[in-house]
Design an enzyme around this catalytic site. Structure first.
Site, PDB file in Angstrom:
ATOM      1  N   ARG A  49       8.747 -63.183  -8.489  1.00 22.38           N
ATOM      2  CA  ARG A  49       9.663 -63.696  -7.468  1.00 22.38           C
ATOM      3  C   ARG A  49       9.836 -62.727  -6.303  1.00 22.38           C
ATOM      4  O   ARG A  49      10.294 -63.112  -5.239  1.00 22.38           O
ATOM      5  CB  ARG A  49      11.028 -64.029  -8.082  1.00 22.38           C
ATOM      6  CG  ARG A  49      11.782 -62.834  -8.589  1.00 22.38           C
ATOM      7  CD  ARG A  49      13.087 -63.233  -9.241  1.00 22.38           C
ATOM      8  NE  ARG A  49      14.148 -63.528  -8.298  1.00 22.38           N
ATOM      9  CZ  ARG A  49      15.428 -63.632  -8.625  1.00 22.38           C
ATOM     10  NH1 ARG A  49      15.818 -63.502  -9.871  1.00 22.38           N
ATOM     11  NH2 ARG A  49      16.347 -63.880  -7.726  1.00 22.38           N
ATOM     12  N   ARG A  64      29.663 -63.651 -12.738  1.00 24.47           N
ATOM     13  CA  ARG A  64      28.563 -63.204 -13.603  1.00 24.47           C
ATOM     14  C   ARG A  64      28.619 -61.696 -13.733  1.00 24.47           C
ATOM     15  O   ARG A  64      28.850 -60.995 -12.742  1.00 24.47           O
ATOM     16  CB  ARG A  64      27.223 -63.638 -12.993  1.00 24.47           C
ATOM     17  CG  ARG A  64      26.071 -63.377 -13.938  1.00 24.47           C
ATOM     18  CD  ARG A  64      24.766 -63.837 -13.355  1.00 24.47           C
ATOM     19  NE  ARG A  64      24.349 -62.972 -12.254  1.00 24.47           N
ATOM     20  CZ  ARG A  64      23.264 -63.189 -11.531  1.00 24.47           C
ATOM     21  NH1 ARG A  64      22.513 -64.253 -11.766  1.00 24.47           N
ATOM     22  NH2 ARG A  64      22.924 -62.368 -10.569  1.00 24.47           N
ATOM     23  N   CYS A  66      21.796 -72.970 -11.185  1.00 23.03           N
ATOM     24  CA  CYS A  66      22.301 -72.141 -10.082  1.00 23.03           C
ATOM     25  C   CYS A  66      21.188 -71.372  -9.361  1.00 23.03           C
ATOM     26  O   CYS A  66      21.455 -70.595  -8.462  1.00 23.03           O
ATOM     27  CB  CYS A  66      23.374 -71.175 -10.583  1.00 23.03           C
ATOM     28  SG  CYS A  66      22.756 -69.994 -11.783  1.00 23.03           S
ATOM     29  N   ASN A 100      15.355 -69.091 -10.716  1.00 23.78           N
ATOM     30  CA  ASN A 100      14.615 -68.023 -10.018  1.00 23.78           C
ATOM     31  C   ASN A 100      13.896 -67.135 -11.024  1.00 23.78           C
ATOM     32  O   ASN A 100      12.714 -66.825 -10.891  1.00 23.78           O
ATOM     33  CB  ASN A 100      15.556 -67.150  -9.182  1.00 23.78           C
ATOM     34  CG  ASN A 100      16.370 -67.948  -8.195  1.00 23.78           C
ATOM     35  OD1 ASN A 100      15.982 -69.054  -7.851  1.00 23.78           O
ATOM     36  ND2 ASN A 100      17.486 -67.410  -7.745  1.00 23.78           N
ATOM     37  N   ASP A 101      14.656 -66.714 -12.053  1.00 28.90           N
ATOM     38  CA  ASP A 101      14.027 -65.850 -13.060  1.00 28.90           C
ATOM     39  C   ASP A 101      13.248 -66.645 -14.088  1.00 28.90           C
ATOM     40  O   ASP A 101      12.250 -66.152 -14.623  1.00 28.90           O
ATOM     41  CB  ASP A 101      15.096 -64.984 -13.745  1.00 28.90           C
ATOM     42  CG  ASP A 101      15.433 -63.782 -12.885  1.00 28.90           C
ATOM     43  OD1 ASP A 101      14.490 -63.059 -12.499  1.00 28.90           O
ATOM     44  OD2 ASP A 101      16.600 -63.593 -12.541  1.00 28.90           O
ATOM     45  N   HIS A 124      16.214 -61.405  -3.574  1.00 27.85           N
ATOM     46  CA  HIS A 124      17.650 -61.339  -3.298  1.00 27.85           C
ATOM     47  C   HIS A 124      17.927 -61.231  -1.803  1.00 27.85           C
ATOM     48  O   HIS A 124      18.966 -61.671  -1.337  1.00 27.85           O
ATOM     49  CB  HIS A 124      18.291 -60.237  -4.138  1.00 27.85           C
ATOM     50  CG  HIS A 124      18.243 -60.605  -5.588  1.00 27.85           C
ATOM     51  ND1 HIS A 124      17.327 -60.056  -6.455  1.00 27.85           N
ATOM     52  CD2 HIS A 124      18.922 -61.547  -6.284  1.00 27.85           C
ATOM     53  CE1 HIS A 124      17.480 -60.635  -7.641  1.00 27.85           C
ATOM     54  NE2 HIS A 124      18.431 -61.531  -7.562  1.00 27.85           N
ATOM     55  N   ARG A 150      27.651 -63.278  -7.870  1.00 27.22           N
ATOM     56  CA  ARG A 150      26.785 -62.190  -8.339  1.00 27.22           C
ATOM     57  C   ARG A 150      27.569 -60.885  -8.190  1.00 27.22           C
ATOM     58  O   ARG A 150      27.605 -60.287  -7.117  1.00 27.22           O
ATOM     59  CB  ARG A 150      25.505 -62.139  -7.503  1.00 27.22           C
ATOM     60  CG  ARG A 150      24.583 -63.328  -7.695  1.00 27.22           C
ATOM     61  CD  ARG A 150      23.351 -63.209  -6.812  1.00 27.22           C
ATOM     62  NE  ARG A 150      22.298 -64.131  -7.196  1.00 27.22           N
ATOM     63  CZ  ARG A 150      22.113 -65.333  -6.647  1.00 27.22           C
ATOM     64  NH1 ARG A 150      22.923 -65.750  -5.705  1.00 27.22           N
ATOM     65  NH2 ARG A 150      21.120 -66.102  -7.054  1.00 27.22           N
ATOM     66  N   GLU A 159      17.672 -67.980 -18.249  1.00 27.69           N
ATOM     67  CA  GLU A 159      16.740 -67.573 -17.194  1.00 27.69           C
ATOM     68  C   GLU A 159      15.536 -66.807 -17.721  1.00 27.69           C
ATOM     69  O   GLU A 159      14.702 -66.363 -16.949  1.00 27.69           O
ATOM     70  CB  GLU A 159      17.465 -66.798 -16.086  1.00 27.69           C
ATOM     71  CG  GLU A 159      18.315 -65.653 -16.560  1.00 27.69           C
ATOM     72  CD  GLU A 159      19.089 -64.990 -15.429  1.00 27.69           C
ATOM     73  OE1 GLU A 159      18.785 -65.209 -14.248  1.00 27.69           O
ATOM     74  OE2 GLU A 159      20.000 -64.217 -15.756  1.00 27.69           O
TER      75      GLU A 159
HETATM   76  C1  PEP Z   1      18.349 -67.026 -11.151  1.00 30.92           C
HETATM   77  O1  PEP Z   1      17.621 -66.204 -11.717  1.00 30.92           O
HETATM   78  O2  PEP Z   1      18.014 -68.215 -10.904  1.00 30.92           O
HETATM   79  C2  PEP Z   1      19.694 -66.629 -10.700  1.00 30.92           C
HETATM   80  C3  PEP Z   1      20.555 -67.497 -10.223  1.00 30.92           C
HETATM   81  O3  PEP Z   1      19.997 -65.303 -10.751  1.00 30.92           O
HETATM   82  P1  PEP Z   1      19.533 -64.207  -9.656  1.00 30.92           P
HETATM   83  O4  PEP Z   1      18.882 -64.948  -8.522  1.00 30.92           O
HETATM   84  O5  PEP Z   1      20.742 -63.469  -9.213  1.00 30.92           O
HETATM   85  O6  PEP Z   1      18.597 -63.370 -10.426  1.00 30.92           O
HETATM   86 MG    MG Z   2      18.477 -64.353 -12.355  1.00 32.78          MG
END
Ligand code: PEP
Ligand code: MG
Length: 591
Positions: free
Chosen positions: A475, A342, A512, A464-465, A199, A306, A441
């Site tokens: 990650r 979200r 996203c 990402n997740d 993040h 977020r 995710e």
């Molecule tokens: C993701 O997991 O791709 C996502 C957009 O959410 P975050 O990065 O906030 O976990």
């Molecule tokens: Mg995520």
């Protein structure tokens, strides 16, 4: 992990490029790392002077904290004042006073003695089972940074203090620490751990701050005069560069700015392929200050807000009203464009330690997002009520993160209904209908995308997740190349599967995750059937340009080829080559 290549005079370190761009500046050490604190040793004759130096650092830290505490009291920030009171008590603890002095007496310099004692403390706290106490170590770290800051004048305690041209060196960066950095002053981040999808990386991207992770600091020494170059494209950090190296990088820096300026002119151009396929290009926004940029770049709307960012800099759980004003500020600035809010996704590196309004119990999030909030329905409903109230000011959709089963989606939707009924009863305005989306995710959600798509209005793929959970590729503490993980054939197949299921049910699907902000992946995503992208706001011009440089037909062919490959490295080579051919003048990625 990292390679070090030395040329006499200048020193080159290599890490993982996280956020592209070139920075030239001076080091700002935001770290209590032992690797950045050399052990100098103290002869017996100097021990007394070293102890006096240490005592001065403690006294200066005490004066700092006392001053800050008074300021907080004056501003009626009682939680802040209580925290600083605790910091004063830490400074008086015999471990910090007597134990460290004893260490110095054995011939250690004050910094090393201090860090040794603090790391023993850390191990002790980390072994505690109660997460509340484990988290309290953060206060000790905070005090430790301050003391080290006074011992070594280059080590600072807050990114808000960074002077212009700072290249921040830190062991690790949290999202809130990155959020504190002012891009006018912080020119780049360099960290020992981290990666593309942390993040902190997302915030750095939002602020346009070049960032390199996974750089080894062992043996690094700087003065405040040392010049540092950060090349966020190659992952190279150059310490004390030669004059010719400096000149080359100053030139590249100009080229990059010219490229950005050129792309910014595409603001009014449509986000469509050159054979006319329109793409819904949205922005991921982290702060309300980004909204003007989104309008400037002609984005379709916000694809991901977020909401947990409301926690930054806070030690208390936000009330319904506080949240309502926070969301409403975003919605109002959208001037009618759609925004997807979200619900809270806390956990991982987005921990919140504080107290819930009206409760004396400390609040700790042990599991993540929807799974936690479905247990804590009162808190969740407060958020849903705040979102519904803010939705009267514009075009708002709600998105549930980390959904892993259909029952979770159903339960969350039922709570949304309940929140709406409550508001009606209380005569508080809220919209009759609000679109509800589900994040894909975690692998289980991807596998049941058909079931989820049947019961919501849109899907949003969080790569990402999805990478983190499907490839067991952490990650937050990356050990493999982040790009390679994103090219894994399993990820391509998962995305394809989700797209097919949403198309069959006629609902939109977007991506996203950070993959969407990387223009090398744009043709692939389009070819896989993703016609909605939500990208870091600053990356809209780069991604829009990538969309405009390809045809829909070519993208389908590229995706077909990529899906036929067996390994991530083959996919990576294919994507890099096709991007170089399609957009040769993008000096951020092709050089
Ligand atoms: C993701 O997991 O791709 C996502 C957009 O959410 P975050 O990065 O906030 O976990
Ligand atoms: Mg995520």
């Amino acid at each position: 992990m990292t390679k070090t290549i030395s040329r006499q005079g200048e020193r080159r370190l290599k890490g993982t490029p996280v956020c592209r761009g070139i920075a030239i500046g001076k080091p700002f050490l935001f770290s209590i790392s032992e690797t950045l604190t050399p052990e100098t040793g103290v002869p017996v004759s100097d021990v007394e002077a070293e102890i006096a130096r240490y005592r001065r650092a403690l006294e200066n830290s005490r004066l700092d904290i006392e001053r800050l505490r008074k300021q907080m009291e004056h501003e009626h920030v009682s939680e802040g004042s209580a925290i600083l009171e605790a910091h004063l008590q830490i400074l008086e603890d015999p471990v910090i006073t007597t134990d460290i002095e004893k260490y110095i007496e054995t011939g250690k310099n004050a910094e090393i003695a201090f860090l040794k004692v603090i790391s023993a403390f850390q191990q002790h706290f980390e072994s505690m089972r109660d997460p509340f106490f484990r988290e309290r170590f953060k206060d000790i770290q905070d005090v430790a940074r301050r003391v080290i800051g006074h011992l070594r004048h280059t080590v600072r305690i807050s990114l808000a203090e960074a002077p212009p041209g700072s290249i921040v060196f830190a062991n690790e960066l949290s999202a809130s620490e990155a959020a504190e950095a002012d891009p006018k002053n912080v020119s780049a981040f360099v960290t020992e751990v981290g990666g593309l999808a942390t993040h902190a990386a997302i915030i750095a991207k939002a602020k346009g701050i070049p960032y390199i992770a996974r750089v080894s600091f062992t043996g690094l020494t700087f003065t405040e005069e040392t010049t540092v170059i950060v090349d966020g494209r190659t992952g190279e950090v150059i310490i004390s560069p030669y004059a010719d190296t400096l000149a080359i990088y100053a030139h590249v820096q100009r080229q990059l700015s010219l490229h950005v300026a050129k792309l910014e002119h595409t603001a009014t151009a449509l986000a469509e392929t050159y054979d006319g396929l329109p793409i819904c290009l949205c922005a991921n926004v982290e702060a309300v200050e980004e909204i003007p940029l989104l309008h400037q770049y002609g984005a379709y709307g916000v694809g991901l807000l977020r909401s947990e960012n409301v926690f930054f800099f806070k030690d208390t759980f936000p009330s319904e009203n506080e949240q309502y004003f926070y969301y409403r500020a975003f919605v109002e600035r959208m001037n009618g464009l759609p925004i997807v809010i979200r619900t809270f996704d806390i956990g991982g590196d987005k921990c919140f330690m504080g107290r819930i309004e009206g409760s004396d119990e400390p609040f700790f999030v042990g599991c993540r997002a929807i799974q936690f909030f479905l247990q804590e329905k009162t808190i969740f409903k407060k958020q849903l009520r705040a979102i519904l109230r803010a939705a009267t000011a514009g075009d708002v959709s709600v998105l549930f993160p980390m959904v892993s089963s259909l029952s979770e989606l159903r339960e969350a939707k039922a709570l949304l209904q309940e929140a709406r009924r409550e508001l009606h009863k209380e005569n508080i305005p809220c919209p009759e209908k609000i679109l509800v989306g589900c994040m894909i995710e975690v692998p289980s959600a991807a596998v049941i995308a058909d079931l989820l798509a049947n019961e919501c209005d849109f899907l949003s793929i969080g790569t990402n997740d999805l990478v983190h959970y499907s490839l067991a590729a952490d990650r937050f503490h990356q050990t493999t190349s982040s790009l390679m993980a994103l090219c894994h054939p399993s990820l391509l197949r998962l995305i394809k599967m989700v797209v097919v299921e949403s198309n069959l049910r006629g609902i939109p699907v977007s991506v996203c995750g950070e993959i969407a902000s990387d223009p090398r992946f744009t043709p692939l995503l389009l070819g896989l059937g993703v016609h909605r992208l939500s990208v870091a706001c600053r990356y809209i011009p780069l991604v829009k340009n990538a969309i405009r440089c390809i045809s829909a037909v070519e993208s389908v062919e590229l995706a077909r080829q990529a899906l036929s490959l067996s390994t991530a490295s083959e996919v990576q080579q294919l994507l890099e080559k096709s991007y170089r051919d399609a957009v040769p003048d993008d000096c951020f990625y092709n050089f």
